[in-house]
Structures are given as structure tokens and as C-alpha cells.
Design an enzyme around this catalytic site. Structure first.
Site, PDB file in Angstrom:
ATOM      1  N   ARG A 140      39.297 -81.101  14.218  1.00  0.00           N
ATOM      2  CA  ARG A 140      39.621 -79.743  14.680  1.00  0.00           C
ATOM      3  C   ARG A 140      40.813 -79.838  15.648  1.00  0.00           C
ATOM      4  NH1 ARG A 140      34.956 -75.736  16.190  1.00  0.00           N
ATOM      5  NH2 ARG A 140      36.522 -74.336  15.334  1.00  0.00           N
ATOM      6  N   GLN A 160      29.266 -66.395  15.990  1.00  0.00           N
ATOM      7  CA  GLN A 160      28.754 -67.221  17.094  1.00  0.00           C
ATOM      8  C   GLN A 160      28.135 -66.358  18.196  1.00  0.00           C
ATOM      9  OE1 GLN A 160      31.684 -67.688  15.584  1.00  0.00           O
ATOM     10  NE2 GLN A 160      32.343 -69.815  15.600  1.00  0.00           N
ATOM     11  N   ASP A 180      39.372 -72.870  24.589  1.00  0.00           N
ATOM     12  CA  ASP A 180      39.503 -74.118  23.827  1.00  0.00           C
ATOM     13  C   ASP A 180      40.661 -74.965  24.318  1.00  0.00           C
ATOM     14  OD1 ASP A 180      37.976 -72.193  21.943  1.00  0.00           O
ATOM     15  OD2 ASP A 180      37.611 -74.231  21.243  1.00  0.00           O
ATOM     16  N   ASN A 191      41.450 -69.223  22.692  1.00  0.00           N
ATOM     17  CA  ASN A 191      39.991 -69.103  22.541  1.00  0.00           C
ATOM     18  C   ASN A 191      39.720 -68.448  21.189  1.00  0.00           C
ATOM     19  OD1 ASN A 191      37.295 -69.425  23.642  1.00  0.00           O
ATOM     20  ND2 ASN A 191      37.211 -67.203  23.782  1.00  0.00           N
TER      21      ASN A 191
HETATM   22  O1  MRU Z   1      34.932 -72.344  16.521  1.00  0.00           O
HETATM   23  P1  MRU Z   1      34.067 -72.583  17.734  1.00  0.00           P
HETATM   24  O2  MRU Z   1      32.715 -71.958  17.609  1.00  0.00           O
HETATM   25  O3  MRU Z   1      34.017 -74.035  18.112  1.00  0.00           O
HETATM   26  O4  MRU Z   1      34.839 -71.823  18.882  1.00  0.00           O
HETATM   27  C1  MRU Z   1      34.331 -71.884  20.192  1.00  0.00           C
HETATM   28  C2  MRU Z   1      35.032 -71.043  21.195  1.00  0.00           C
HETATM   29  O5  MRU Z   1      36.029 -70.399  20.910  1.00  0.00           O
HETATM   30  C3  MRU Z   1      34.490 -71.071  22.600  1.00  0.00           C
HETATM   31  O6  MRU Z   1      34.728 -69.864  23.256  1.00  0.00           O
HETATM   32  C4  MRU Z   1      35.189 -72.193  23.378  1.00  0.00           C
HETATM   33  O7  MRU Z   1      35.129 -73.409  22.669  1.00  0.00           O
HETATM   34  C5  MRU Z   1      34.616 -72.386  24.721  1.00  0.00           C
HETATM   35  S1  MRU Z   1      33.031 -73.127  24.648  1.00  0.00           S
HETATM   36  C6  MRU Z   1      32.484 -73.399  26.232  1.00  0.00           C
END
Ligand code: MRU
Length: 319
Positions: free
Chosen positions: A83, A177, A218, A228
């Protein structure tokens, strides 16, 4: 589910008997399924397919993955390729690459994440007035960090202090999510919440029903631009329009001083099939919120305020 004894938060994985055992977040909240990873390839697969997700959690999972690898150089490359957006991934891999004891290092990073979460949650809760109705996006709770949560931790700490009235939970398309994971965590914590369609945020704010927006991150660039989950940027624009404070909660490990601004943040594009069966969709998983729309960034090193170039430089400077 497996619950951390000190905090009562759910654990997205645990390392036991020579394997990383991952709670499969794709199946939540309908089913509790665990995946036992004995190889770094299995860990990489869990990260790529979002069985484990959230910036700090994928960093820690990768760190434990490094501890399972014979060839650490190859493992680092494989894990890094899973990722691109969350900088915690590369950050954690680098810390394990040359470590004398990779498992000991992974466990230490995990403990430090838990401490950072707790500290930033407390600092973030101070920003809440009594009776706050907060809105959050995606999942930035314990499932996303392996600790207390970032934005989710702030909400929990504000609730513990009696300052939080309720939470609007963006469903967070396309993989939900918010509706699946954040709502599940809030239900377990007994925090009042309502799931809303992402596109409802504007009218909620227009009706004066949102006092604070708090989200995770992120990757945070040196100038304070924040990547994010896609849908965060429109929320920041709406919050600005309606005079609602917009807070980002993240550990210092999410700040990437080597990324000058949001234009330099790689944005992950995921399978069009996540969005539409015909496979014709464009599916960026993240977006960038410009620093000028961020009220403050809550970290374990303090609440960072504009000008972010300066507050961020101080936060990342070695003690
Ligand atoms: O694709 P994901 O579910 O990994 O994306 C997660 C996010 O965007 C969260 O807001 C971010 O990682 C912060 S987690 C503390």
C-alpha cells in the site's frame, strides 16, 4: 474478540506461537474470523487485501512480518509494495530492516504506538467542550492502530471525560469502514452514535448539528497537508464553510518530513471492482486536505497549530 486488558479496546492482531494472528476486518462486524500468518507473504496479503488496515496498524503488522522473514531485504520490498499512501508502513519497515532483534523491535513499536495513542487522545479530548457532537470519517480507532486509536481514541477519551454527547459516523464509501468498523467500536464502548451517508455531512453542518470534525491521517506532509481516506477533503471544505473546527489526530510517525506537500503524496488507486461491477470506476482510496483547512493536528508530541511548517518541524525534531 481479543481485548487489551488495560484499555478495553479490541486488538486487530497479536503475535503468538511464532505467527501474526490477524483479525479479518473485511468480515466485521458480521463475523469474527482470524487469519494465522506464518510467513511474510501471508502478512503482505493481509495488508494488501485490507484484512488489516489503518495507517499505524499496517505499519505494525509489517513490522511483525519482518520478524517472520528470512530475507529481510526482500521482505521489506514486498511489504512496502502492498500500500503506497500510509507512511507508517515504510517507517516501521525501516526500523526493523537492520534491527538486531526484529521481533523485539516490532513489540517495542507496538508498545510505543499504544503510548502515543493514549497521550494524543488525552490532548485531543481537551479540545472538546461539554456536550460536543463530533463527526468522524473512516475508522481511526483501535482496529486501525493496534492501540487506543487516533481520532477514535480522541472520541473515547472525550467520552470518558463526559465531554462528548454523540458521534456522527460517516459510512465511508466504498468499503464502509465507518458503518462497519467505527460504529462497531463505538457500540462496544457505549458511545451514542448514528451512521450517516457521507453526503449527509453538509446538511448536518448547515443545521448546526456538528461541533467538531475529527479524523485520522495516512500521511502528513511537512507543510501540514493531510492524506486520509477519500471523502476527508470535502468534509474539511464543508467544515470551513460552516465554521466547524477540523482536527486531525495522528502519531508523529504519520508525519513525513521528506514529503514537502500534498502533491508529493502517492494516492493509492484500488480495484475498480470495489466500486462497480462493470469495472469502469476510478477508485482513489485517499484524498489530500490542504493544511489551510486544518484547525490543528493532535499528536503525542502536542497539539500542532498553524503555521504547520514550524509546528511540524518542532514536533519531528529529535528530542
Ligand atoms: O484504507 P484504510 O481503511 O486503511 O484507510 C484508513 C484511513 O484512512 C484512516 O483514517 C487512517 O489510516 C488513520 S488510522 C488511525
Amino acid at each position: 474478540v481479543s481485548v487489551a486488558p488495560q484499555t478495553g479496546t479490541v486488538e486487530p492482531f497479536r503475535f503468538e506461537d511464532g505467527a501474526l494472528v490477524v483479525l479479518d476486518q473485511r468480515a466485521l462486524p458480521k463475523a469474527e474470523r482470524w487469519i494465522r500468518c506464518e510467513t511474510v507473504e501471508q502478512v503482505a496479503d493481509c495488508i494488501r487485501t485490507l484484512a488489516v488496515r489503518g495507517a499505524p496498524a499496517i505499519g505494525l503488522a509489517a513490522a511483525y512480518g519482518m520478524a517472520l522473514a528470512d530475507d529481510r531485504a526482500a521482505a521489506a520490498e514486498l511489504l512496502r509494495s502492498t500500500r503506497p499512501t500510509a507512511v507508517n508502513l515504510a517507517w516501521a519497515i525501516e526500523r526493523c530492516r537492520e534491527a538486531a532483534e526484529p521481533l523485539g523491535t516490532a513489540r517495542r513499536l507496538h508498545r510505543e504506538q499504544q503510548e502515543a495513542d493514549r497521550r494524543l487522545a488525552e490532548l485531543g479530548a481537551e479540545l472538546f467542550a461539554d456536550g460536543t457532537r463530533a463527526l468522524t470519517h473512516c475508522n481511526a480507532g483501535a482496529l486501525a492502530t493496534g492501540g487506543f486509536g487516533t481520532a477514535g481514541g480522541v472520541l473515547r477519551a472525550a467520552w470518558e471525560r463526559g465531554r462528548l454527547a454523540s458521534v456522527w459516523v460517516d459510512e465511508t464509501r466504498p468499503l464502509l469502514q465507518g458503518a462497519r468498523l467505527t460504529a462497531w467500536e463505538l457500540r462496544q464502548a457505549g458511545i451514542p452514535h448514528r451512521v450517516v451517508a457521507d453526503s449527509a455531512a453538509g446538511s448536518l453542518m448547515a443545521h448546526g448539528l456538528v461541533d467538531r470534525v475529527v479524523v485520522g491521517a495516512d500521511r502528513i506532509a511537512a507543510n501540514g497537508d493531510v492524506a486520509n481516506k477519500v471523502g476527508t477533503y470535502p468534509l474539511a471544505v464543508l467544515a470551513h464553510r460552516h465554521g466547524v473546527p477540523f482536527y486531525v489526530a495522528a502519531p508523529v510517525s504519520t508525519i513525513d518530513p521528506a514529503t514537502p506537500d500534498g502533491n508529493a503524496i502517492p494516492i493509492e488507486e484500488r480495484d475498480p471492482a470495489e466500486l462497480d461491477a462493470a469495472g469502469e470506476a476510478f477508485n482513489p482510496a485517499f484524498d489530500v486536505t490542504p493544511a489551510e483547512l486544518v484547525t490543528a493536528i493532535v499528536t503525542e508530541a502536542g497539539v500542532l497549530e498553524p503555521p504547520f511548517e514550524e509546528s511540524i518541524a518542532r514536533a519531528v525534531a529529535p528530542a
